[in-house]
Enzyme design. Structure first.
Site, PDB file in Angstrom:
ATOM      1  N   PHE A 120      -1.012   5.509  11.215  1.00  0.00           N
ATOM      2  CA  PHE A 120      -1.721   4.435  10.539  1.00  0.00           C
ATOM      3  C   PHE A 120      -1.068   4.036   9.220  1.00  0.00           C
ATOM      4  O   PHE A 120      -0.606   2.916   9.062  1.00  0.00           O
ATOM      5  CB  PHE A 120      -3.191   4.833  10.330  1.00  0.00           C
ATOM      6  N   GLU A 121      -1.015   4.939   8.245  1.00  0.00           N
ATOM      7  CA  GLU A 121      -0.482   4.563   6.936  1.00  0.00           C
ATOM      8  C   GLU A 121       0.341   5.718   6.387  1.00  0.00           C
ATOM      9  O   GLU A 121      -0.169   6.614   5.731  1.00  0.00           O
ATOM     10  CB  GLU A 121      -1.617   4.205   5.986  1.00  0.00           C
ATOM     11  N   GLN A 122       1.616   5.664   6.662  1.00  0.00           N
ATOM     12  CA  GLN A 122       2.542   6.723   6.269  1.00  0.00           C
ATOM     13  C   GLN A 122       3.578   6.138   5.310  1.00  0.00           C
ATOM     14  O   GLN A 122       4.243   5.146   5.632  1.00  0.00           O
ATOM     15  CB  GLN A 122       3.235   7.294   7.512  1.00  0.00           C
ATOM     16  N   ARG A 132       0.817  -1.212   0.000  1.00  0.00           N
ATOM     17  CA  ARG A 132       0.000   0.000   0.000  1.00  0.00           C
ATOM     18  C   ARG A 132       0.851   1.262   0.000  1.00  0.00           C
ATOM     19  O   ARG A 132       0.372   2.332  -0.385  1.00  0.00           O
ATOM     20  CB  ARG A 132      -0.894   0.013   1.242  1.00  0.00           C
TER      21      ARG A 132
END
Length: 535
Positions: free
Chosen positions: A371-373, A348
């Site tokens: 969370f999503e870096q 991702r």
């Protein structure tokens, strides 16, 4: 360097060492906190030269840290070998602020260091720093501290060391839970390990907290459940009494015996910048030779309780790392030096195949997200170093930015970013956060705005000299140009926070891409260079 061990043996962010030996092979596992994959394991044949060989927690069933706050995640792994298997115990800490600690302890096993590593067995959540002890009779015991959430005068919340048996067949803890050691006046009792020698159970713990009062305490008992008597000259190791010692914060240790019967202690340490109490390299791993006295107690072989920078080791030679590392991303696997943050879904945030020869980052959540870096980085392991990368990136608006960063956590970073200005021109922007806890306000510097040519790669660089960090850039046939003010590299450290107890990791240098519009705009990095300038 010949005939000596140079400390630290694992420079840069490598804390909470756990060591084991299998034949002539030594392995050290260290904490990785929020960085993915989880747990670093280094290998050595001589205790002098070490190579990173694996990070075993690689999939969501073993570890998912999305949402874990800064300095949570993997705490204090314990690595051991018995019954033809490697046994790895670890904590996934979900919260540590305030009175409560939500940390869950797990066990994974593997027949070899290269795996396959099993899915985890859940153990307990009563406290962190778990350790598995394999007794001579084949029984196995888990020890970990008990967290006491109550705030009571004269007591800390480190509530002693718990002992419970582990049943291999049932894959669960069984039997009574005993609190076997309350700690000493040094307090903050954690990081426990058990050993058996000459009819004694020896308990090693870390005390004093992981800052500048850190220490190693030992106690022993004829019975595994105690009572334990404390070492008569406790602590066994500390640097709190010696501010001039180059290895500060010494504590959180483990023991290993060589095939020749010598004993060594690995322990964490920190090397603050000259004249400061800031350690941007984080907590590192060092080693000391120790001996067992005629009274059965362990002591440093050189005497005293202060860690040494060099340890005599006849017949070996320390091989320093290369001055320069160049990564061109020609492989379909990320180079071992790099990690990312929290997520078990790396597809991702990056790809090495969508544009061969490039590391493609997909712009995700904001700089500092839990969370999503999309940040891929390597440890800083020298206080004199530089990093460079070549970036191809065409942002469509100001919500998309990518570039080169020196990153400690969401409140402490410096970031040289390519983005757009209000006129739609591609520009360079310096973003810094100076850890004004708890707000962590962002400073953006465009005073010397640099307008970049569109559709042309740009080289981004940074140089660190102790506590000073300077960005630079180059595009086309032009020479490198310095950019922006000299920034504070010292704040990118455990001690550089606005908090009483700081954090637990170390500074990373790497590549990042953000798209807070949610469109996932890609940024392509052609290479990454890391140089150790002097050390």
């Amino acid at each position: 360097m010949k005939d000596a061990i140079k400390n630290p043996i694992l420079p840069g962010f490598n804390p909470d060492p756990s060591i084991c030996r299998v034949g002539d092979d030594y392995y050290i596992a260290t904490s990785t906190f929020e960085w993915y994959p989880g747990v670093q394991i280094h290998h050595s044949k001589d205790l002098v030269n070490w190579q990173l060989v694996t990070r075993p927690l690689t999939r969501a069933s073993q570890l998912d840290m999305r949402g874990n706050p800064d300095s949570c995640g993997i705490w204090a792994p314990c690595l051991s070998y018995a019954d033809g298997l490697f046994w790895l115990i670890y904590t996934d800490m979900k919260r540590y602020e305030g009175n409560f600690k939500d940390g869950h302890n797990y066990l994974v096993t593997a027949p070899s260091m290269t795996g396959p590593w099993s899915d985890p067995v859940y153990l307990n959540s009563s406290g962190f720093d778990p350790s598995l002890f394999h007794d001579d009779d084949g029984r196995k015991w888990l020890i970990n501290l008990q967290w006491d959430y109550r705030q009571r005068e004269g007591r800390d919340r480190f509530g002693g060391i718990l002992l419970q048996e582990y049943d291999v067949e049932r894959q669960q803890l069984v039997g009574p839970i005993n609190n076997i050691f309350a700690g000493t006046k040094l307090k903050l009792t954690e990081g426990s390990h058990l050993y058996r020698r000459d009819g004694w159970y020896h308990l090693l713990v870390a005390e004093g907290g992981t800052g500048y009062d850190h220490a190693v305490t030992m106690a022993r008992s004829r019975h595994i459940a105690g009572p334990y008597e404390v070492h008569p000259e406790n602590p066994v190791l500390t640097s709190k009494h010696d501010p001039d010692c180059p290895l500060q914060r010494a504590g959180h240790a483990d023991l290993v015996e060589t095939p020749d019967g010598e004993t060594f202690m690995v322990h964490l340490c920190g090397r603050p910048l000259p004249g400061t109490r800031r350690s941007p390299l984080g907590r590192e791993t060092a080693i000391q030779r120790v001996t067992w006295g005629s009274d059965g107690w362990l002591r440093l072989a050189d005497g005293g309780i202060t860690p040494s920078l060099e340890i005599a080791m006849p017949g070996v030679e320390f091989i320093p790392p290369n001055e320069e590392e160049v990564h061109t991303f020609a492989s379909d696997a990320l180079p071992m030096e790099f990690q990312w943050l929290r997520t078990p879904q790396p597809e991702r945030i990056f790809s090495l195949t969508e544009r061969p020869g490039y590391l493609r980052l997909f712009g995700r959540e904001s700089l500092g997200s839990w969370f999503e870096q999309a940040l891929v980085a390597r440890r800083q392991d020298s206080i004199y170093c530089s990093a460079e990368t070549v970036l191809s990136f065409e942002p469509e608006d100001l919500q998309q930015f990518a570039g080169l960063t020196a990153y400690y956590n969401r409140f402490k970073f410096h970031f040289l970013a390519v983005t757009l200005n209000d006129n739609g021109q591609k520009v360079l922007s310096i973003m810094s956060c100076c850890d004004e806890w708890p707000s962590g306000s962002l400073t953006i510097s465009n005073s010397d705005e640099v307008i970049l040519a569109p559709d042309l790669p740009v080289s981004l660089g940074l140089d660190i000299y102790e506590s000073e960090l300077q960005f630079r850039y180059q595009q086309g046939e032009a020479e490198w140009q310095m950019l922006g003010p000299v920034l504070d590299a010292g704040l990118l450290s455990d001690e550089g926070s606005g908090r009483a107890h700081g954090y637990f990791t170390g500074n990373f240098l790497g590549m990042a891409a953000y798209d807070i519009s949610g469109r996932g705009t890609p940024a392509d990095f052609a290479e990454f260079r890391y140089r150790r300038l002097n050390d």
